[in-house]
Design a protein around this motif. Structure first.
Motif, PDB file in Angstrom:
ATOM      1  N   VAL A 149       0.851  -1.184  -0.273  1.00  0.00           N
ATOM      2  CA  VAL A 149      -0.027  -0.021   0.006  1.00  0.00           C
ATOM      3  C   VAL A 149       1.135   1.260  -0.061  1.00  0.00           C
ATOM      4  O   VAL A 149       1.879   1.097   0.537  1.00  0.00           O
ATOM      5  N   LYS A 150       0.543   2.244  -0.815  1.00  0.00           N
ATOM      6  CA  LYS A 150       1.181   3.504  -0.651  1.00  0.00           C
ATOM      7  C   LYS A 150       0.780   4.338   0.517  1.00  0.00           C
ATOM      8  O   LYS A 150      -0.399   4.694   0.684  1.00  0.00           O
ATOM      9  N   PRO A 151       1.542   5.039   1.124  1.00  0.00           N
ATOM     10  CA  PRO A 151       1.483   5.612   2.450  1.00  0.00           C
ATOM     11  C   PRO A 151       1.370   7.282   1.789  1.00  0.00           C
ATOM     12  O   PRO A 151       2.230   7.607   1.084  1.00  0.00           O
ATOM     13  N   GLU A 152       0.263   7.881   2.315  1.00  0.00           N
ATOM     14  CA  GLU A 152       0.402   9.196   2.163  1.00  0.00           C
ATOM     15  C   GLU A 152       0.900   9.841   3.412  1.00  0.00           C
ATOM     16  O   GLU A 152       0.046   9.727   4.514  1.00  0.00           O
ATOM     17  N   ILE A 153       1.934  10.557   3.478  1.00  0.00           N
ATOM     18  CA  ILE A 153       2.513  11.130   4.644  1.00  0.00           C
ATOM     19  C   ILE A 153       1.852  12.505   4.664  1.00  0.00           C
ATOM     20  O   ILE A 153       1.928  13.477   4.147  1.00  0.00           O
ATOM     21  N   GLU A 154       1.083  12.452   6.062  1.00  0.00           N
ATOM     22  CA  GLU A 154       0.565  13.447   6.482  1.00  0.00           C
ATOM     23  C   GLU A 154       1.436  14.497   7.369  1.00  0.00           C
ATOM     24  O   GLU A 154       1.986  14.109   8.273  1.00  0.00           O
ATOM     25  N   GLU A 172      15.070   7.963   3.876  1.00  0.00           N
ATOM     26  CA  GLU A 172      16.131   7.465   3.693  1.00  0.00           C
ATOM     27  C   GLU A 172      16.756   6.125   4.281  1.00  0.00           C
ATOM     28  O   GLU A 172      17.243   5.437   3.884  1.00  0.00           O
ATOM     29  N   GLU A 173      15.763   5.787   5.124  1.00  0.00           N
ATOM     30  CA  GLU A 173      15.910   4.252   5.780  1.00  0.00           C
ATOM     31  C   GLU A 173      15.101   3.217   5.022  1.00  0.00           C
ATOM     32  O   GLU A 173      15.376   2.053   5.459  1.00  0.00           O
ATOM     33  N   GLY A 174      14.561   3.614   3.910  1.00  0.00           N
ATOM     34  CA  GLY A 174      14.088   2.698   3.299  1.00  0.00           C
ATOM     35  C   GLY A 174      12.736   2.067   3.343  1.00  0.00           C
ATOM     36  O   GLY A 174      12.168   1.190   2.776  1.00  0.00           O
ATOM     37  N   LEU A 175      12.073   3.041   4.218  1.00  0.00           N
ATOM     38  CA  LEU A 175      10.895   2.581   4.936  1.00  0.00           C
ATOM     39  C   LEU A 175       9.617   3.022   3.952  1.00  0.00           C
ATOM     40  O   LEU A 175       8.369   2.665   4.029  1.00  0.00           O
ATOM     41  N   ILE A 176       9.952   3.970   3.124  1.00  0.00           N
ATOM     42  CA  ILE A 176       8.926   4.489   2.194  1.00  0.00           C
ATOM     43  C   ILE A 176       9.522   4.447   0.880  1.00  0.00           C
ATOM     44  O   ILE A 176      10.699   5.087   0.622  1.00  0.00           O
ATOM     45  N   ASP A 177       8.679   3.928  -0.125  1.00  0.00           N
ATOM     46  CA  ASP A 177       9.171   3.761  -1.610  1.00  0.00           C
ATOM     47  C   ASP A 177       9.010   4.987  -2.659  1.00  0.00           C
ATOM     48  O   ASP A 177       7.993   5.932  -2.175  1.00  0.00           O
ATOM     49  N   ASP A 178       9.676   5.184  -3.292  1.00  0.00           N
ATOM     50  CA  ASP A 178       9.446   6.326  -4.216  1.00  0.00           C
ATOM     51  C   ASP A 178       8.385   5.974  -5.279  1.00  0.00           C
ATOM     52  O   ASP A 178       8.209   4.827  -5.439  1.00  0.00           O
ATOM     53  N   PRO A 179       7.560   6.849  -5.809  1.00  0.00           N
ATOM     54  CA  PRO A 179       7.591   8.388  -5.466  1.00  0.00           C
ATOM     55  C   PRO A 179       6.830   8.578  -4.147  1.00  0.00           C
ATOM     56  O   PRO A 179       5.855   7.900  -3.855  1.00  0.00           O
ATOM     57  N   VAL A 180       7.481   9.465  -3.367  1.00  0.00           N
ATOM     58  CA  VAL A 180       7.017   9.355  -2.074  1.00  0.00           C
ATOM     59  C   VAL A 180       5.667  10.326  -2.135  1.00  0.00           C
ATOM     60  O   VAL A 180       5.685  11.559  -2.814  1.00  0.00           O
ATOM     61  N   LEU A 181       4.480  10.305  -1.420  1.00  0.00           N
ATOM     62  CA  LEU A 181       3.374  10.981  -1.596  1.00  0.00           C
ATOM     63  C   LEU A 181       3.092  11.858  -0.319  1.00  0.00           C
ATOM     64  O   LEU A 181       3.187  11.278   0.717  1.00  0.00           O
ATOM     65  N   VAL A 182       2.951  13.070  -0.290  1.00  0.00           N
ATOM     66  CA  VAL A 182       2.970  13.816   0.846  1.00  0.00           C
ATOM     67  C   VAL A 182       1.565  14.715   0.739  1.00  0.00           C
ATOM     68  O   VAL A 182       1.058  15.253  -0.184  1.00  0.00           O
ATOM     69  N   LEU A 219      10.596  19.967   0.478  1.00  0.00           N
ATOM     70  CA  LEU A 219      10.170  18.693  -0.164  1.00  0.00           C
ATOM     71  C   LEU A 219      11.440  18.303  -1.150  1.00  0.00           C
ATOM     72  O   LEU A 219      11.748  18.954  -1.916  1.00  0.00           O
ATOM     73  N   PRO A 220      11.787  17.131  -1.037  1.00  0.00           N
ATOM     74  CA  PRO A 220      12.839  16.411  -1.923  1.00  0.00           C
ATOM     75  C   PRO A 220      12.266  16.654  -3.360  1.00  0.00           C
ATOM     76  O   PRO A 220      10.986  16.102  -3.464  1.00  0.00           O
ATOM     77  N   ALA A 221      13.327  16.636  -4.090  1.00  0.00           N
ATOM     78  CA  ALA A 221      13.015  16.529  -5.698  1.00  0.00           C
ATOM     79  C   ALA A 221      12.261  14.997  -5.960  1.00  0.00           C
ATOM     80  O   ALA A 221      12.748  14.064  -5.469  1.00  0.00           O
ATOM     81  N   GLY A 222      11.256  15.296  -6.843  1.00  0.00           N
ATOM     82  CA  GLY A 222      10.515  13.956  -7.184  1.00  0.00           C
ATOM     83  C   GLY A 222       9.326  13.485  -6.340  1.00  0.00           C
ATOM     84  O   GLY A 222       8.706  12.560  -6.765  1.00  0.00           O
ATOM     85  N   TRP A 223       9.244  14.384  -5.025  1.00  0.00           N
ATOM     86  CA  TRP A 223       8.199  13.869  -4.309  1.00  0.00           C
ATOM     87  C   TRP A 223       6.846  14.381  -4.711  1.00  0.00           C
ATOM     88  O   TRP A 223       6.976  15.623  -5.388  1.00  0.00           O
ATOM     89  N   CYS A 224       5.637  13.811  -4.451  1.00  0.00           N
ATOM     90  CA  CYS A 224       4.487  14.169  -5.231  1.00  0.00           C
ATOM     91  C   CYS A 224       3.741  14.850  -3.769  1.00  0.00           C
ATOM     92  O   CYS A 224       3.666  14.209  -2.863  1.00  0.00           O
ATOM     93  N   PHE A 225       3.144  16.111  -3.969  1.00  0.00           N
ATOM     94  CA  PHE A 225       2.264  16.486  -3.028  1.00  0.00           C
ATOM     95  C   PHE A 225       0.962  17.051  -3.162  1.00  0.00           C
ATOM     96  O   PHE A 225       0.731  17.571  -4.445  1.00  0.00           O
ATOM     97  N   SER A 226       0.171  17.156  -2.254  1.00  0.00           N
ATOM     98  CA  SER A 226      -1.187  17.860  -2.019  1.00  0.00           C
ATOM     99  C   SER A 226      -0.962  18.953  -0.933  1.00  0.00           C
ATOM    100  O   SER A 226      -0.375  18.498  -0.175  1.00  0.00           O
ATOM    101  N   ALA A 227      -1.763  19.906  -1.062  1.00  0.00           N
ATOM    102  CA  ALA A 227      -2.166  20.447   0.161  1.00  0.00           C
ATOM    103  C   ALA A 227      -3.485  21.385   0.012  1.00  0.00           C
ATOM    104  O   ALA A 227      -4.115  21.140  -0.860  1.00  0.00           O
ATOM    105  N   LEU A 273       1.854   7.319  -9.289  1.00  0.00           N
ATOM    106  CA  LEU A 273       2.265   6.910  -8.092  1.00  0.00           C
ATOM    107  C   LEU A 273       2.610   5.522  -8.028  1.00  0.00           C
ATOM    108  O   LEU A 273       3.075   5.028  -6.761  1.00  0.00           O
ATOM    109  N   ASN A 274       2.483   4.607  -8.896  1.00  0.00           N
ATOM    110  CA  ASN A 274       2.929   3.335  -8.951  1.00  0.00           C
ATOM    111  C   ASN A 274       2.111   2.567  -7.918  1.00  0.00           C
ATOM    112  O   ASN A 274       2.388   2.013  -7.022  1.00  0.00           O
ATOM    113  N   LEU A 275       0.772   2.898  -7.974  1.00  0.00           N
ATOM    114  CA  LEU A 275      -0.289   2.445  -7.041  1.00  0.00           C
ATOM    115  C   LEU A 275      -0.706   0.827  -7.798  1.00  0.00           C
ATOM    116  O   LEU A 275      -0.811   0.514  -9.095  1.00  0.00           O
ATOM    117  N   THR A 276      -0.958   0.023  -6.544  1.00  0.00           N
ATOM    118  CA  THR A 276      -1.586  -1.387  -7.075  1.00  0.00           C
ATOM    119  C   THR A 276      -3.128  -1.290  -7.105  1.00  0.00           C
ATOM    120  O   THR A 276      -3.426  -1.294  -5.851  1.00  0.00           O
TER     121      THR A 276
END
Length: 297
Positions: A162-167, A182-192, A216-224, A291-294
């Protein structure tokens, strides 16, 4: 500027808005219908909480989530489902002179596995991960999400596919999100999701928003989004800042002064704003690809 954006509709939330507007859905059937309504109005993503059907109070009952998801999927509506995983981190202290013992009636602290039972059962495409602890406006309530808890939850969400949406409610939450990535717990593209104007997180002024966006790091996708009367102005603000849009009755119950909103009407208004700005709306299929969603149904 983001010229191709998607709309998320947060259809009900966990607050007491159902006591202020009868448009806020409470039952699984009503919440599922709101997801369908939002999708038909132009939302690519539906963000889902559930409520006790009898009282309207927030719930984390996996059976209620299962019913909502089944109803949406059985409807044949093509919408990306985003289930909250924010329940179960409620800490309510006693009064200032006697913070302990905790207020047992308001405190709801559970383990990572229990917080994700409904996610691992329903397997939505997205679930939320509130990336930090925060004081809300209530006097003694704290939304509690320790780094250890978030690492455990992120690992389970990743294992479930499942893709986490980081709140993100403030800059420190974004710092923690970067650490998890950075610890590899969230896969690219990161969703915020940048959550603005919620006491006492990041204010919804332009400088605060851009401070978040600029970190936000380059390549991260965000909503606001922002809450209340600033929700619809943020439909424009978010895409001007390069992001995507969130509206819905979780965050705002008014369409105009004195005019109660529905989820569909809020999505339609946001879509109209974006159309007037020459912004194209993404379809659910386009969001999944980006977002590479399944999709599992």
């Amino acid at each position: 500027m983001n010229w191709t954006a998607f709309i998320t509709c947060a259809v009900t939330g966990a607050g007491q808005s159902h006591l202020k507007s009868d448009k806020v859905p409470v039952t699984p059937a009503g919440i599922a219908a709101a997801c369908v309504e939002a999708a038909e109005a132009g939302a690519a993503v539906a963000h889902v909480h559930v409520r006790d059907p009898e009282t309207g109070d927030p719930s984390r009952d996996p059976a209620l989530y299962h019913e909502v998801v089944a109803r949406v999927r059985d409807s044949g509506t093509d919408v990306v489902l985003n289930l909250t995983a924010g329940m179960g981190g409620d800490l309510v202290l006693g009064p200032p002179e006697a913070p302990l013992p905790l207020d047992a009636a308001g405190t709801d602290l559970i383990g990572a596995g229990e917080r994700l039972v409904h996610v691992e059962d329903c397997l939505p495409e997205i679930c939320t991960l509130d990336c930090g602890t925060m004081n809300f406006a209530e006097a003694d309530y704290v939304m509690t999400n320790t780094p250890g808890m978030l690492r455990a939850m992120a690992a389970r969400i990743r294992a479930a596919g499942v893709k986490p949406e980081i709140e993100v409610f403030d800059l420190g939450h974004l710092w923690l999100a970067k650490t998890l990535a950075e610890e590899g717990l969230i896969d690219d593209p990161v969703l915020v999701q940048l959550c603005m104007g919620i006491p006492f997180g990041a204010p919804n002024d332009l400088r605060s928003l851009m401070a978040m966006v600029d970190n936000l790091p380059a390549g991260w996708c965000f909503s606001a989004f922002s809450i209340g009367r600033m929700q619809l102005p943020y439909a424009a603000q978010a895409v001007l800042a390069g992001g995507n849009v969130r509206v819905g009755l979780e965050d705002n119950i008014w369409l105009d002064r004195g005019v109660p909103a529905t989820n569909g009407a809020l999505v339609e208004r946001a879509a109209t704003i974006l159309s007037a700005m020459n912004v194209s709306l993404m379809t659910p299929a386009e969001v999944r690809a980006a977002l590479n969603l399944t999709k599992r149904w």
